[in-house]
Scaffold this motif. Sequence first.
Motif, short mmCIF file in Angstrom:
data_model
loop_
_atom_site.label_atom_id
_atom_site.label_comp_id
_atom_site.label_asym_id
_atom_site.label_seq_id
_atom_site.Cartn_x
_atom_site.Cartn_y
_atom_site.Cartn_z
N ASP A 54 50.65 -81.13 28.25
CA ASP A 54 49.32 -81.38 28.82
C ASP A 54 48.76 -80.11 29.47
O ASP A 54 47.57 -79.81 29.34
N GLN A 55 49.63 -79.36 30.14
CA GLN A 55 49.20 -78.11 30.77
C GLN A 55 48.81 -77.09 29.69
O GLN A 55 47.83 -76.37 29.84
N ARG A 103 47.58 -77.76 26.70
CA ARG A 103 46.29 -78.17 26.14
C ARG A 103 45.13 -77.78 27.06
O ARG A 103 44.08 -77.31 26.60
N ALA A 104 45.31 -77.96 28.35
CA ALA A 104 44.26 -77.58 29.31
C ALA A 104 44.03 -76.07 29.29
O ALA A 104 42.89 -75.61 29.33
N TRP A 121 42.22 -81.82 21.85
CA TRP A 121 42.35 -83.24 21.53
C TRP A 121 41.56 -83.61 20.28
O TRP A 121 41.44 -84.78 19.94
N GLY A 163 38.26 -83.95 27.97
CA GLY A 163 39.71 -84.12 28.06
C GLY A 163 40.25 -85.08 27.03
O GLY A 163 39.60 -85.41 26.03
N ALA A 164 41.45 -85.55 27.26
CA ALA A 164 42.19 -86.37 26.29
C ALA A 164 41.49 -87.68 25.96
O ALA A 164 41.51 -88.13 24.81
N PRO A 217 45.56 -85.36 32.24
CA PRO A 217 45.12 -84.89 30.92
C PRO A 217 43.72 -85.39 30.54
O PRO A 217 43.10 -84.84 29.63
#
Length: 143
Positions: A51-52, A54-55, A102, A123-124, A133
């Motif tokens: 998740d980190q 992806r951010a 995403w 976001g997700a 996320p």
Amino acid sequence: MRNKSCWRGRLVRQSQPGRMRGFTLIELMVVVVILGVLAALIVPQVMDRPDQARATKAKQDIRAIQAALDLYKLDNFNYPTTDEALSSLVPKYIARMPKDPWGNKYRYLSPGVQGTIDIYTYGADNLKGGTGPDQDIGNWELE
């Protein structure tokens, strides 16, 4: 040929006559236990990283889009409108428009709510707001 034996045409020196060198079962078990302890310590820390990552990728994409928009502004004296959107940057200012991590399109507002222009992703969950996320990521919060 003392202390030597022939194995497939090669001469191999042995430490003791008639005894092969190798690892003992205890040595192998110690190595397996050490690897198990290391895995137990490292795996939980690594599992929280997707998740980190992806951010971080979303922030890098937003910075790249911002740079392309700044070049657009230098050539055209203003940013593209919301209707012209980010597609006006391709292919002259950016080779291809990335999707967020995403799989959604980045959003663009000109004039923006947070600043002159807003580039952001939801976001997700692809919904406004959220935490973790699902948190929105925009150019107004980048350094």
